[in-house]
Structures are given as structure tokens and as C-alpha cells.
Design an enzyme around this catalytic site. Structure first.
Site, PDB file in Angstrom:
ATOM      1  N   HIS A 111     -36.430 -16.355  23.937  1.00 17.36           N
ATOM      2  CA  HIS A 111     -36.275 -16.705  25.505  1.00 17.36           C
ATOM      3  C   HIS A 111     -37.515 -15.618  26.115  1.00 17.36           C
ATOM      4  CE1 HIS A 111     -34.668 -17.540  29.300  1.00 17.36           C
ATOM      5  NE2 HIS A 111     -34.511 -16.403  29.654  1.00 17.36           N
ATOM      6  N   HIS A 141     -26.906 -24.217  33.727  1.00 17.51           N
ATOM      7  CA  HIS A 141     -27.271 -24.861  32.602  1.00 17.51           C
ATOM      8  C   HIS A 141     -26.021 -25.203  31.724  1.00 17.51           C
ATOM      9  CE1 HIS A 141     -31.113 -22.928  33.383  1.00 17.51           C
ATOM     10  NE2 HIS A 141     -31.826 -23.957  32.636  1.00 17.51           N
ATOM     11  N   ALA A 145     -39.091 -25.529  31.989  1.00 16.87           N
ATOM     12  CA  ALA A 145     -39.899 -25.230  30.848  1.00 16.87           C
ATOM     13  C   ALA A 145     -39.386 -25.857  29.514  1.00 16.87           C
ATOM     14  CB  ALA A 145     -39.553 -23.320  30.869  1.00 16.87           C
ATOM     15  N   TYR A 150     -25.481 -25.258  28.949  1.00 19.47           N
ATOM     16  CA  TYR A 150     -25.204 -24.237  27.705  1.00 19.47           C
ATOM     17  C   TYR A 150     -24.308 -23.181  28.013  1.00 19.47           C
ATOM     18  CZ  TYR A 150     -29.471 -21.913  29.344  1.00 19.47           C
ATOM     19  OH  TYR A 150     -30.383 -21.198  29.982  1.00 19.47           O
ATOM     20  N   GLU A 151     -24.288 -22.940  29.282  1.00 22.74           N
ATOM     21  CA  GLU A 151     -23.444 -21.933  29.770  1.00 22.74           C
ATOM     22  C   GLU A 151     -22.039 -22.055  29.863  1.00 22.74           C
ATOM     23  OE1 GLU A 151     -24.781 -19.932  33.638  1.00 22.74           O
ATOM     24  OE2 GLU A 151     -26.539 -21.398  33.446  1.00 22.74           O
ATOM     25  N   SER A 171     -37.495 -22.387  35.022  1.00 25.61           N
ATOM     26  CA  SER A 171     -38.036 -21.081  34.582  1.00 25.61           C
ATOM     27  C   SER A 171     -39.647 -21.195  34.716  1.00 25.61           C
ATOM     28  CB  SER A 171     -37.888 -20.826  32.994  1.00 25.61           C
ATOM     29  OG  SER A 171     -36.702 -20.952  32.716  1.00 25.61           O
ATOM     30  N   ASN A 225     -44.126 -23.283  24.787  1.00 26.32           N
ATOM     31  CA  ASN A 225     -44.345 -22.980  23.349  1.00 26.32           C
ATOM     32  C   ASN A 225     -44.666 -24.651  22.696  1.00 26.32           C
ATOM     33  OD1 ASN A 225     -41.245 -22.963  24.255  1.00 26.32           O
ATOM     34  ND2 ASN A 225     -41.173 -23.903  22.314  1.00 26.32           N
ATOM     35  N   MET A 248     -33.761 -27.768  27.924  1.00 21.42           N
ATOM     36  CA  MET A 248     -32.132 -27.492  28.143  1.00 21.42           C
ATOM     37  C   MET A 248     -31.734 -27.916  29.494  1.00 21.42           C
ATOM     38  SD  MET A 248     -31.868 -24.074  25.831  1.00 21.42           S
ATOM     39  CE  MET A 248     -33.005 -23.953  24.181  1.00 21.42           C
ATOM     40  N   SER A 249     -32.489 -28.780  29.981  1.00 25.22           N
ATOM     41  CA  SER A 249     -31.999 -28.787  31.493  1.00 25.22           C
ATOM     42  C   SER A 249     -32.521 -30.361  32.064  1.00 25.22           C
ATOM     43  CB  SER A 249     -32.734 -27.879  32.531  1.00 25.22           C
ATOM     44  OG  SER A 249     -33.945 -28.121  32.575  1.00 25.22           O
ATOM     45  N   HIS A 298     -34.727 -13.705  41.321  1.00 28.44           N
ATOM     46  CA  HIS A 298     -34.553 -14.446  42.595  1.00 28.44           C
ATOM     47  C   HIS A 298     -33.843 -15.735  42.498  1.00 28.44           C
ATOM     48  CE1 HIS A 298     -37.447 -11.753  44.379  1.00 28.44           C
ATOM     49  NE2 HIS A 298     -38.240 -11.876  43.469  1.00 28.44           N
TER      50      HIS A 298
HETATM   51  N1  HPA Z   1     -36.782 -25.911  23.201  1.00 29.64           N
HETATM   52  C1  HPA Z   1     -35.822 -26.282  23.895  1.00 29.64           C
HETATM   53  N2  HPA Z   1     -35.989 -25.780  25.176  1.00 29.64           N
HETATM   54  C2  HPA Z   1     -36.981 -24.979  25.588  1.00 29.64           C
HETATM   55  C3  HPA Z   1     -38.124 -24.852  24.589  1.00 29.64           C
HETATM   56  C4  HPA Z   1     -38.007 -25.393  23.298  1.00 29.64           C
HETATM   57  O1  HPA Z   1     -38.610 -25.325  22.536  1.00 29.64           O
HETATM   58  N3  HPA Z   1     -38.954 -24.111  25.244  1.00 29.64           N
HETATM   59  C5  HPA Z   1     -38.639 -23.838  26.640  1.00 29.64           C
HETATM   60  N4  HPA Z   1     -37.419 -24.277  26.684  1.00 29.64           N
END
Ligand code: HPA
Length: 275
Positions: free
Chosen positions: A246, A84, A114, A86-87, A31, A234, A210-211, A62
Site C-alpha cells: 500500500h 471499499h 488507483a 474489502y472493508e 487514491s 504500479n 479494488m473499487s 481529507h
Molecule cells: N492491484 C489491485 N489494486 C491496485 C493495484 C494492484 O496492483 N494497484 C493499485 N490498486
């Protein structure tokens, strides 16, 4: 068809599309990193859906396309989008991708993602060089593998030589070294609780996401060296007054992406493929 056959078929198809190209570096875009794909020159694009070992991705845009071409002098394969855990609840969604890259002779996997920052000195927009990871999920993409090679040494999962080259390239491009740290993999898709973030801080993590960790394990098992960069989108839960979503993550990623992608181009151009 079993996975080995799907990988052979995918690699054969890729070899046809690659022509004379011999990429030794693959860049997996997470991301916020998508715009890198636009910088690939003399590119041939291949949708994941043409490659039977590749996953079907849920998200649009994309994602789900790879581009083979050049970033400056480097021949690369840039992959937009990952499956991912989580899917599906499975950690091996990218196994066919990594195996296909290895079959093509790719030696270096550059991962991007990300992440949430656990460190006040890395505000949103910062790019962190991953030094090591915490597999908090304690799932492995290698479950079910046979043979001694499944007992992969993870002592230098993120190649020290590549990390040094990446830092040198970052300093040359921006005048500053990247902050470095430990990335903790959580399953998601929900964000963490503040208590979980305090636990991860106590564990020694500077970033959470998460990856990336399953792909690093797969890459090490396949003999690839790994370099990984996290874009902080964040402050992690409880470390700022913001509500996490998200949409918020993606908006920050978009705002930070131009600078981050410029840095990534410099880093990739600074990597010499180890022999
Ligand atoms: N936690 C988990 N995954 C993330 C976060 C987060 O704060 N920000 C971007 N991906």
C-alpha cells in the site's frame, strides 16, 4: 430508518448547504486524486458524517468530506473517499451516496481510482480512460433490490459520448489521447498473484483495482452517466520485480497526482452535461 429515508434526509440537508448551486457533475476521488478537492472554487464543504446515507470511512486524512463548488465553469460535487468492499465484504457501501447524488439531480459521475497496470505501454504514472470493466468479484450492489429496473443494461456502462469529450479535452490539454482499456475489479485487500494477473490479461483487462465497479453499477441503476479514469500506480503482480505494498502504491500516486489532477480538471471542464 430505511435507505430511502436516509437518502431523502441527506438530499434535503445537501440542498440547504448547496444554496443556489445546481451541480450536475459529481467527481469521486480515489487514491492519489485527493488534491483535486483543493481546486474547487467557492466551495462549501460537507463531512460525510453529516449525511446519514453516507458511509463512515475508516481512513483518515481529507477523506470523508465532499465539496460543492466550481471547477472553472462547471458546477461540481467533489467527493473525497469511498467505502471499499474489502472493508466489509459488501458491494453496496456507496449505495446511499450514489442515491443521494441522483436525488440532487446529478447526472454524471466521474470516478477516479488507483490501479495496477497489465500493459507495458502504460507504466506507473499513466492515466487510463476506462472503456469497460470486468466484474471479476461477481458481487453486485443491487442484490436485494426489487423491480425490473434492477436488471440494468451494462452495454455502455462508461458513456461513449463522455469518453469522446474526455479524450478531446485530454488532447487539447496535453497533446495526447489517454490510453484506453478495461478495468478488472478484484475484491482485495491483498494484491493479486502473478497467475491471477495472467488470467486477467487473458480476460482482456489492461488495469486491475479494488473499487469503482460497484459505484458504476449503482450509478447506471440510478440513471447517471459514468466516466472513469485510472491512475496506474504500479505494474501488476509478476510484471515487474517490485514488491507490491500500500505504501508503494500511495507513494507513486502522490508523485503522479499533480499531472493527473491537472488532466482531470481539463476533462471535467470539457464535459458538457448531457441533457
Ligand atoms: N492491484 C489491485 N489494486 C491496485 C493495484 C494492484 O496492483 N494497484 C493499485 N490498486
Amino acid at each position: 430508518m430505511n435507505l430511502d429515508d436516509l437518502v431523502s434526509t441527506s438530499a434535503a440537508l445537501m440542498r440547504q448547504r448547496l444554496g443556489a448551486r445546481q451541480p450536475r457533475i459529481a467527481v469521486l476521488l480515489g487514491s492519489g486524486w485527493g488534491p483535486l478537492a483543493e481546486q474547487v472554487q467557492d466551495a462549501v464543504s460537507v463531512p460525510y458524517s453529516d449525511l446519514p446515507a453516507f458511509p463512515v470511512l475508516a481512513i483518515g486524512g481529507h477523506a470523508g468530506v465532499l465539496k460543492a463548488g466550481r471547477l472553472g465553469a462547471q458546477e461540481v460535487i467533489v467527493l473525497a473517499g469511498r467505502k471499499h468492499s474489502y472493508e466489509t465484504g459488501a458491494a453496496d457501501g456507496m449505495k446511499g451516496v450514489i442515491r443521494t447524488l441522483a436525488a440532487l439531480g446529478v447526472q454524471v459521475l466521474v470516478q477516479t481510482n488507483a490501479a495496477g497496470s497489465l500493459d507495458a505501454t502504460m507504466p506507473p504514472g499513466s492515466v487510463m480512460l476506462i472503456e469497460d470493466h470486468l466484474n471479476v468479484v461477481q458481487m453486485s450492489p443491487l442484490v436485494g433490490e426489487k423491480g425490473d429496473s434492477r436488471f440494468v443494461d451494462m452495454g455502455a456502462a462508461y458513456c461513449p459520448t463522455l469518453r469522446a469529450r474526455a479524450q478531446a479535452a485530454a488532447v487539447a490539454a496535453t497533446g495526447q489521447a489517454m490510453p484506453r482499456g478495461v478495468y478488472a475489479w478484484v475484491l482485495g485487500p491483498q494484491f493479486e498473484t502473478p497467475a491471477e494477473i495472467r488470467m486477467l490479461q487473458a480476460f482482456g483487462a489492461q488495469a486491475v483495482g479494488m473499487s469503482t465497479v460497484p459505484e458504476t453499477i449503482l450509478a447506471r441503476h440510478a440513471g447517471l452517466r459514468v466516466l472513469a479514469l485510472s491512475m496506474m500506480t504500479n505494474m501488476a503482480a509478476g510484471l515487474s520485480s517490485e514488491t507490491l505494498s500500500h505504501g508503494h502504491t500511495m507513494a507513486t500516486a502522490q508523485a503522479a497526482s499533480a499531472r493527473a489532477v491537472q488532466l482531470l480538471v481539463a476533462v471535467v471542464q470539457g464535459l458538457e452535461t448531457p441533457t
